[in-house]
Structure formats: structure tokens, C-alpha cells
Design a protein around this motif. Structure first.
Motif, short mmCIF file in Angstrom:
data_model
loop_
_atom_site.label_atom_id
_atom_site.label_comp_id
_atom_site.label_asym_id
_atom_site.label_seq_id
_atom_site.Cartn_x
_atom_site.Cartn_y
_atom_site.Cartn_z
N LEU A 20 0.93 -1.12 0.11
CA LEU A 20 0.04 0.15 -0.03
C LEU A 20 0.82 1.27 0.08
CD1 LEU A 20 -2.59 -1.03 2.81
CD2 LEU A 20 -3.00 -0.84 0.30
N GLU A 21 0.49 2.45 -0.52
CA GLU A 21 1.11 3.59 -0.79
C GLU A 21 0.36 4.48 -0.15
OE1 GLU A 21 4.23 3.81 -1.62
OE2 GLU A 21 4.52 1.67 -2.33
N GLU A 22 0.84 5.71 0.38
CA GLU A 22 0.02 6.71 1.32
C GLU A 22 -0.94 7.34 0.25
OE1 GLU A 22 1.76 9.34 3.87
OE2 GLU A 22 3.51 8.29 3.57
N GLU A 23 -0.57 7.34 -1.23
CA GLU A 23 -1.63 8.10 -2.15
C GLU A 23 -2.47 7.37 -2.67
OE1 GLU A 23 2.06 7.56 -2.56
OE2 GLU A 23 2.50 9.24 -1.45
N MET A 24 -2.53 6.24 -2.44
CA MET A 24 -3.55 5.20 -3.11
C MET A 24 -5.16 5.60 -2.73
SD MET A 24 -1.76 1.50 -2.73
CE MET A 24 -2.58 0.65 -4.10
N LEU A 25 -6.01 5.57 -3.51
CA LEU A 25 -7.32 5.76 -3.29
C LEU A 25 -7.92 4.56 -2.60
CD1 LEU A 25 -8.60 7.83 -6.33
CD2 LEU A 25 -7.92 8.90 -4.11
N LEU A 26 -8.75 4.50 -1.50
CA LEU A 26 -9.28 3.65 -0.88
C LEU A 26 -10.27 2.70 -1.77
CD1 LEU A 26 -9.84 4.94 2.61
CD2 LEU A 26 -7.97 3.32 1.81
N GLU A 27 -10.94 3.56 -2.70
CA GLU A 27 -12.06 3.08 -3.76
C GLU A 27 -11.30 2.11 -4.80
OE1 GLU A 27 -12.49 7.02 -6.71
OE2 GLU A 27 -13.76 6.48 -5.06
N SER A 28 -10.14 2.48 -4.93
CA SER A 28 -9.21 1.66 -5.78
C SER A 28 -8.83 0.59 -5.12
CB SER A 28 -8.00 2.42 -6.62
OG SER A 28 -7.12 2.55 -5.72
N ILE A 29 -8.64 -0.01 -4.30
CA ILE A 29 -8.25 -1.07 -3.45
C ILE A 29 -9.26 -1.97 -3.36
CG2 ILE A 29 -7.10 -1.98 -1.55
CD1 ILE A 29 -6.01 0.86 -0.58
N GLU A 30 -9.22 -3.07 -4.09
CA GLU A 30 -10.25 -4.11 -4.31
C GLU A 30 -10.53 -4.72 -2.74
OE1 GLU A 30 -10.80 -8.62 -6.30
OE2 GLU A 30 -9.22 -7.02 -7.41
N GLU A 31 -9.55 -5.02 -2.05
CA GLU A 31 -9.81 -5.55 -0.93
C GLU A 31 -10.42 -4.55 0.31
OE1 GLU A 31 -6.30 -7.28 -2.78
OE2 GLU A 31 -6.81 -5.40 -2.20
N ASP A 55 -16.44 6.69 11.36
CA ASP A 55 -14.99 7.24 11.01
C ASP A 55 -14.50 7.08 9.83
OD1 ASP A 55 -14.99 8.38 13.60
OD2 ASP A 55 -14.16 6.65 14.55
N PHE A 56 -14.96 5.91 9.13
CA PHE A 56 -14.28 5.43 7.88
C PHE A 56 -15.10 6.07 6.72
CE2 PHE A 56 -12.95 2.43 11.02
CZ PHE A 56 -11.61 2.06 10.54
N GLU A 57 -16.33 6.83 6.77
CA GLU A 57 -17.18 7.37 5.90
C GLU A 57 -16.46 8.39 5.09
OE1 GLU A 57 -20.86 8.74 7.45
OE2 GLU A 57 -21.50 6.55 8.05
N ASN A 58 -15.74 9.11 5.63
CA ASN A 58 -15.13 10.21 4.67
C ASN A 58 -13.80 9.87 4.42
OD1 ASN A 58 -17.55 11.79 4.51
ND2 ASN A 58 -17.14 12.43 6.62
N LEU A 59 -13.06 8.82 4.66
CA LEU A 59 -11.75 8.70 4.18
C LEU A 59 -11.65 8.27 2.87
CD1 LEU A 59 -10.69 6.29 7.13
CD2 LEU A 59 -10.75 8.70 6.93
N LYS A 60 -10.72 8.63 2.02
CA LYS A 60 -10.32 8.78 0.65
C LYS A 60 -9.18 8.11 0.28
CE LYS A 60 -14.00 11.28 -0.08
NZ LYS A 60 -15.11 10.95 -0.43
N THR A 61 -8.19 8.12 1.16
CA THR A 61 -6.72 7.30 0.74
C THR A 61 -6.35 6.77 1.84
OG1 THR A 61 -5.69 9.54 1.69
CG2 THR A 61 -6.30 9.66 -0.60
N VAL A 62 -4.94 6.05 1.55
CA VAL A 62 -4.30 5.25 2.64
C VAL A 62 -3.82 6.24 3.59
CG1 VAL A 62 -2.55 3.85 2.86
CG2 VAL A 62 -4.00 3.42 1.23
N LYS A 63 -3.52 7.22 3.50
CA LYS A 63 -2.98 8.32 3.96
C LYS A 63 -3.89 8.67 5.27
CE LYS A 63 -0.36 12.85 4.13
NZ LYS A 63 0.35 13.62 3.27
N ASP A 64 -5.22 8.74 4.90
CA ASP A 64 -6.35 8.88 5.72
C ASP A 64 -6.35 7.85 6.87
OD1 ASP A 64 -7.03 11.26 4.42
OD2 ASP A 64 -8.50 10.40 3.38
N LEU A 65 -5.97 6.58 6.42
CA LEU A 65 -6.21 5.50 7.44
C LEU A 65 -4.92 5.89 8.51
CD1 LEU A 65 -6.77 2.63 5.18
CD2 LEU A 65 -8.47 3.51 6.79
N ILE A 66 -3.89 6.25 7.96
CA ILE A 66 -2.71 6.62 9.00
C ILE A 66 -2.89 7.70 9.84
CG2 ILE A 66 -0.33 7.36 8.68
CD1 ILE A 66 0.36 6.25 6.18
#
Length: 76
Positions: A20-31, A55-66
Motif C-alpha cells: 500500500l502507498e499513502e496516495e492510493m485511493l481507498l476506492e481503488s483497493i479491491e480488498e 469514522d471511515f465514511e469520509n476517508l479517501k486515501t491510505v494516508k487518511d487511514l494513517i
């Protein structure tokens, strides 16, 4: 926890083969789906971070998960 270790933990928690990379969009991650969110909630709980599904509703990227982990993740 160092950022690279946290990214590895995210990868394992989502049962993902690829890194996973910080810039990856969560919607593009199949898992990244509702089951992954439940697994991530358990992971955050183990880290001492109290999260709820909302808390997860507005997250867009892996960076948001961090960022959701707050001070539990540090830059290397």
C-alpha cells in the motif's frame, strides 16, 4: 509504530498481496470493503485507537487511514 510497519499491518489486515502507498485511493483497493473496515476497526482497537464505522465514511486515501491512527504512527 513506524509508518512502514503500519502500512504492512494495514496490508495484512486487509489480506492484500500488494504493498500500500499513502496516495492510493481507498476506492481503488479491491480488498477495501465493509469486511475490511470491520477488520481495521479491530486493528485500531488493538492499537488503543477508539474508532466507529462512521469514522471511515469520509476517508479517501491510505494516508487518511494513517491519520486515523493519530500519534500511534510516526514518520521514520
Amino acid at each position: 509504530m513506524k509508518k512502514r510497519d503500519f502500512l504492512e499491518l494495514l496490508k495484512e489486515t486487509m489480506s492484500r498481496d500488494e504493498n500500500l502507498e499513502e496516495e492510493m485511493l481507498l476506492e481503488s483497493i479491491e480488498e477495501y470493503d465493509s469486511l475490511a473496515v470491520l477488520s481495521l476497526m479491530a486493528m485500531y482497537d488493538e492499537l488503543g485507537v477508539n474508532v466507529v464505522p462512521k469514522d471511515f465514511e469520509n476517508l479517501k486515501t491510505v494516508k487518511d487511514l494513517i491519520a486515523l491512527a493519530g500519534g500511534n504512527v510516526i514518520d521514520e
